[in-house]
Design an enzyme around this catalytic site. Sequence first.
Site, PDB file in Angstrom:
ATOM      1  N   GLU A 415     -41.198 -19.471 -16.452  1.00 31.67           N
ATOM      2  CA  GLU A 415     -40.688 -20.261 -15.328  1.00 31.67           C
ATOM      3  C   GLU A 415     -40.159 -21.556 -15.932  1.00 31.67           C
ATOM      4  OE1 GLU A 415     -40.042 -20.013 -11.880  1.00 31.67           O
ATOM      5  OE2 GLU A 415     -39.089 -21.855 -12.595  1.00 31.67           O
ATOM      6  N   GLU A 508     -40.432 -10.682  -2.282  1.00 28.12           N
ATOM      7  CA  GLU A 508     -41.345 -11.817  -2.090  1.00 28.12           C
ATOM      8  C   GLU A 508     -41.225 -12.423  -0.696  1.00 28.12           C
ATOM      9  OE1 GLU A 508     -40.291 -14.494  -5.239  1.00 28.12           O
ATOM     10  OE2 GLU A 508     -38.449 -15.171  -4.274  1.00 28.12           O
TER      11      GLU A 508
END
Length: 700
Positions: A415, A508
């Site tokens: 990330e 998601e």
Amino acid sequence: MRKPLLVAALMLHTILFVKAQEISSPDKNLTLKFELQENGVPTYQLNYKQKQVIKTSKLGLETKDVPSFLDGFSISKTEQSTFDESWDPVWGEEKTIRNHYNELLVTLTQKAVQDRYIRIRFRLFNDGLGFRYEFPSQKNLNYFIIKEEHTQFALTGDHKAFWLPGDFDTQEYETVTSNLSEIRGKMKAAVTPNVSQTTFSPTGVQTPLMLKSKDGLYINIHEAALVDYSCMSLNLDDKNFVLESFLTPDAIGDKGYMQAPTQSPWRTVIVSDKAADILASKLILNLNEPTKYKDVSWIKPIKYVGVWWEMITGKSTWAYTDLENVQLGITDYSKTKPNGKHAANTQHVKEYIDFAAKNGFDAVLVEGWNQGWEDWFGKTKDYVFDFVTPYPDFDVKELHRYAASKGVKIIMHHETSGSVRNYERHLDTAYKFMVENGYNAVKSGYVGQIIPRGEHHYGQWLVNHYLYTITKAADYKIMVNAHEAVRPTGLCRTYPNLIGNEAARGTEYEAFGGNNPDHTTILPFTRLMGGPMDYTPGIFQTQVSAYNPENKSFVHTTLAHQLALYVTMYSPLQMAADLPETYNKHMDAFQFIKDVAVDWDETHILEAEPGDYITIARKAKNKEEWYIGSITDENPRVANITFEYLPKGKTYEATIYADGKDASYDKNPQSYAIRKVKVTSKTVLKQQVAPGGGMAISVK
Ligand code: NOJ
Ligand code: CA
């Protein structure tokens, strides 16, 4: 009396001959006409089976520092050619792809700008058009800055559009289905909140833009081979139904830094009177260059599970501790108090590895393994992650050993926190760390505002960054799956270690309030046109509250629909996203996910209508196995499954994973029924599909 008319006609012909050029597609269904207007403005038109697709539309670019490439052109040369070649992708929906087109290359000179010239290259395939601007090396053209590209797509009417709000930073929106004339009125509601978003116009939309005309033409507009250029959105003139390119600016508003020789990406218009042809089109891949890699043996499709959905649902956390500890200045994580919900711990990851090994998965994604997660979300912090330092409860070496002993790979997670500078500073070290510890694939992510501030996810600088990470990864034989990066434009042909992207609203969002039941009937016509998506299907526990009582979201499909997505959402990287504990309760249905292939010899689009339904059959690579997926939107329907692609005269066993009789996405999503039947190439199967439902079939 007749003579002057004849002369006039001849003269007109001569003028047209000089100023207009026409080519047709190899099958003659499409015709492309290039023409210069009075003041030397380049234009083009596109017809399909005598119907207009694109009316006379202007071409050109406005520049900041040198005279623009907009008008004053004369045609100095035109060249026509034909190309026909087949190539085999490293992975894909087909074993072999035919690249067949007729080309028109027009050289345009601006006398008033010291004879400066550009070229526009048109390629007309049976399934559509690609064209691009080329800026050859020449005495009077070197550097230039793009203020705006003014490529028009003049449509013939108020088509139905499947659109996302135009945005320089996100594509994580629900698709709106409306007429073009309704976009302005629906824009405000369409712009739902995101951690980083920058819209630009009340009629701005993204590509791939899917359109359907009143007379039944399916038209898809996108771009191919987006390299060293800003990503294109489209701005609609909703009085005249003219779409025009709108490039992503950088922090100071410029839209592209160019140096000749160079070129724009291809602008693509895929068209057919059958929706299925849009899904079958390989035009965007064909407009990309062949692979640049000599050795591709290390690039392999992947089926994986992951320490992921449990964090997305809120059952557990990426972070090891709570923010308070970090704010107190405790930098040594082994001295902070764990929050007790950190999923990426050695023991728990081993459970996922065991599950993957037992069920034949290639890999386990582990997110939240590295230090920094407590302190970045929603902030604009330059240096959050170093991409190599694990939390104290994540034993890199031991997990490497354990995974290797079970024949499973761990997928790395980077990330970047949107801090692209910071990522580039660490990239080499991070990739080296991966190689040393047995990782051969990385999921990267760009959540939040881009740092340096003012840059956008889809600007030229970022476009260059994404490609840099891919080619750099190739040096280390690493495959890349980038989330929040720019939408794909077929670059996976050239760089096949780009095995996945997100660049849309993925599964998601089912845990963040939900996706519309028709969502996955649209994505293959929009986002997937440019390349595969890491959609992360396979959610069997459709009530998110089962994992986190505070989260009331639910998945807007049936369980059988989730199975079908492994076929309808093409990707060489497929996740079984739900938790092992849930799969263990549904081993009969899970069998389909275990069996389904991730690489294919053949693809057959059996039924398709954007926003309504899709049915696809695919033959597994190098195997006598076929997998079929069928999905519908909120409306139930009867799917018609044909098997004419099976070898004649042979009987196969088909296992059908269908919605239960009483299934529906909102009331009874987990109801399914599995049965086995014999099929031959002549079988026609009619199968009821529930609201938000689907069906998956394996044929062996
Ligand atoms: C967004 C990605 O899409 C998601 O898959 C990931 O878990 C989070 N970012 C955290 O990086
Ligand atoms: Ca619908």
